[in-house]
Design a protein around this motif. Sequence first.
Motif, PDB file in Angstrom:
ATOM      1  N   ASP A 161     -72.444  -1.042  26.116  1.00 65.88           N
ATOM      2  CA  ASP A 161     -71.472  -1.601  25.172  1.00 65.88           C
ATOM      3  C   ASP A 161     -71.175  -0.639  24.032  1.00 65.88           C
ATOM      4  O   ASP A 161     -70.114  -0.731  23.413  1.00 65.88           O
ATOM      5  CB  ASP A 161     -71.980  -2.934  24.622  1.00 65.88           C
ATOM      6  N   ASP A 162     -72.082   0.296  23.741  1.00 62.28           N
ATOM      7  CA  ASP A 162     -71.784   1.328  22.741  1.00 62.28           C
ATOM      8  C   ASP A 162     -70.691   2.263  23.263  1.00 62.28           C
ATOM      9  O   ASP A 162     -69.801   2.680  22.505  1.00 62.28           O
ATOM     10  CB  ASP A 162     -73.044   2.126  22.403  1.00 62.28           C
ATOM     11  N   VAL A 163     -70.756   2.599  24.541  1.00 63.61           N
ATOM     12  CA  VAL A 163     -69.713   3.433  25.145  1.00 63.61           C
ATOM     13  C   VAL A 163     -68.393   2.668  25.196  1.00 63.61           C
ATOM     14  O   VAL A 163     -67.323   3.232  24.953  1.00 63.61           O
ATOM     15  CB  VAL A 163     -70.134   3.895  26.549  1.00 63.61           C
ATOM     16  N   ALA A 164     -68.466   1.370  25.485  1.00 65.01           N
ATOM     17  CA  ALA A 164     -67.266   0.545  25.491  1.00 65.01           C
ATOM     18  C   ALA A 164     -66.617   0.512  24.110  1.00 65.01           C
ATOM     19  O   ALA A 164     -65.390   0.537  23.984  1.00 65.01           O
ATOM     20  CB  ALA A 164     -67.604  -0.872  25.953  1.00 65.01           C
ATOM     21  N   ALA A 165     -67.431   0.473  23.068  1.00 65.89           N
ATOM     22  CA  ALA A 165     -66.907   0.483  21.699  1.00 65.89           C
ATOM     23  C   ALA A 165     -66.172   1.787  21.425  1.00 65.89           C
ATOM     24  O   ALA A 165     -65.106   1.799  20.783  1.00 65.89           O
ATOM     25  CB  ALA A 165     -68.047   0.282  20.702  1.00 65.89           C
ATOM     26  N   ALA A 166     -66.732   2.898  21.911  1.00 70.22           N
ATOM     27  CA  ALA A 166     -66.071   4.194  21.723  1.00 70.22           C
ATOM     28  C   ALA A 166     -64.745   4.240  22.478  1.00 70.22           C
ATOM     29  O   ALA A 166     -63.740   4.753  21.969  1.00 70.22           O
ATOM     30  CB  ALA A 166     -66.995   5.313  22.197  1.00 70.22           C
ATOM     31  N   ALA A 167     -64.725   3.696  23.693  1.00 70.72           N
ATOM     32  CA  ALA A 167     -63.490   3.668  24.484  1.00 70.72           C
ATOM     33  C   ALA A 167     -62.425   2.820  23.808  1.00 70.72           C
ATOM     34  O   ALA A 167     -61.239   3.180  23.792  1.00 70.72           O
ATOM     35  CB  ALA A 167     -63.783   3.142  25.885  1.00 70.72           C
ATOM     36  N   ALA A 168     -62.832   1.691  23.245  1.00 71.29           N
ATOM     37  CA  ALA A 168     -61.882   0.818  22.553  1.00 71.29           C
ATOM     38  C   ALA A 168     -61.285   1.523  21.336  1.00 71.29           C
ATOM     39  O   ALA A 168     -60.096   1.373  21.035  1.00 71.29           O
ATOM     40  CB  ALA A 168     -62.580  -0.475  22.130  1.00 71.29           C
ATOM     41  N   MET A 169     -62.114   2.314  20.644  1.00 75.21           N
ATOM     42  CA  MET A 169     -61.610   3.072  19.500  1.00 75.21           C
ATOM     43  C   MET A 169     -60.589   4.111  19.948  1.00 75.21           C
ATOM     44  O   MET A 169     -59.563   4.329  19.291  1.00 75.21           O
ATOM     45  CB  MET A 169     -62.768   3.750  18.775  1.00 75.21           C
ATOM     46  N   GLY A 170     -60.859   4.753  21.083  1.00 75.43           N
ATOM     47  CA  GLY A 170     -59.909   5.743  21.588  1.00 75.43           C
ATOM     48  C   GLY A 170     -58.592   5.114  21.999  1.00 75.43           C
ATOM     49  O   GLY A 170     -57.518   5.652  21.716  1.00 75.43           O
ATOM     50  N   ALA A 171     -58.648   3.952  22.648  1.00 81.69           N
ATOM     51  CA  ALA A 171     -57.429   3.284  23.103  1.00 81.69           C
ATOM     52  C   ALA A 171     -56.572   2.814  21.932  1.00 81.69           C
ATOM     53  O   ALA A 171     -55.340   2.803  22.018  1.00 81.69           O
ATOM     54  CB  ALA A 171     -57.789   2.102  24.001  1.00 81.69           C
ATOM     55  N   SER A 172     -57.207   2.426  20.853  1.00 79.90           N
ATOM     56  CA  SER A 172     -56.476   1.899  19.694  1.00 79.90           C
ATOM     57  C   SER A 172     -56.086   2.982  18.692  1.00 79.90           C
ATOM     58  O   SER A 172     -55.441   2.681  17.681  1.00 79.90           O
ATOM     59  CB  SER A 172     -57.333   0.841  18.986  1.00 79.90           C
ATOM     60  N   GLY A 173     -56.479   4.222  18.959  1.00 79.35           N
ATOM     61  CA  GLY A 173     -56.117   5.312  18.061  1.00 79.35           C
ATOM     62  C   GLY A 173     -57.061   5.498  16.896  1.00 79.35           C
ATOM     63  O   GLY A 173     -56.782   6.290  15.983  1.00 79.35           O
TER      64      GLY A 173
END
Length: 324
Positions: free
Chosen positions: A188-200
Amino acid sequence: MAKLVTIFGGSGFLGRYIARRLAKDGWRVRVAVRRVEQAGFVRMYGHTGQVMPWACNIRDDDSVRAALRGADAAVTCVGTFDRKGRNSFQAIHVEAAGRIARTCLEEGVRRLVHVSALGANPEGGSDYARSKAEGEAAVLAAMPHAVILRPSILFGPEDAFFNRFAGMPGPVLPILGASTHFQPVWVDDVAAAAAMGASGRAAPGTYELGGPEVLTFRELMEKMLHVTRRRKLVLGLPFWLGNLMGGAFDAGRTLSGGLVPAPVTRDQVASLRTDNVVSPGARGFESLGITPTALDAVLPDYLWRFRPSGQYAALKESARNLRS
């Protein structure tokens, strides 16, 4: 209308966590998968109609284009351990990654997050590592402003690492690369990083993602055995034996047309020769403002089922203390 994100491999181990996070942030989520009939569970990650499985073949241009049409962002978290065949390293890690990136550019998808792997290296010792590096290059050739995530081994309730070894029977736990270092990271830490990338919210570039602990393979297995209350001999096998085993399993898989699974391949043996840790000076969680989660905070939550007394282990230990 809420923004739309397409997640390739969104029903997989990491993908489902990314889908859940982005849905919680208010995105409409299109989960692009091969077998849409097996991905219905992702609908529960959001409100009615917010998260939808979408049939997609990432080896086909038109299929990828249809999955990306109208999207504001895309995330790729599709991977394989097949060195040959239709879903080989070359087909999935390199060609599909480049196809998705090029189509993002053509369809006007503004942001792309590409999940690679820690240890990706064009001169790596394994085909897996080299293909991951080639995939990154293909992505950046089309989308130079993409966010590249390189996670170490992922752990979590659905993982294929700790669950696999915890479920192995017998008094001996044989492993290859016992002295190789790893830096496992909470999914879920990696998922949080991915979500940050998708949202800019994450700057373009490459991020190496590892947990707060660097441990050898042997130390990881000992920690797993401590959590599961099991006593086993952790037996480190030499690499020459691993090569023989991998070659035999590879041959069995080839001769059976892929029907017989390979517990270990020669390429995986080659990967185990190299430490899987974050490079010194690399951008990581700290650049994203994320504090990585420790193993001890998560492992007991899902490995308890491998304890001799299962869910009652803690109760029995408490009762034993009362008697003493």
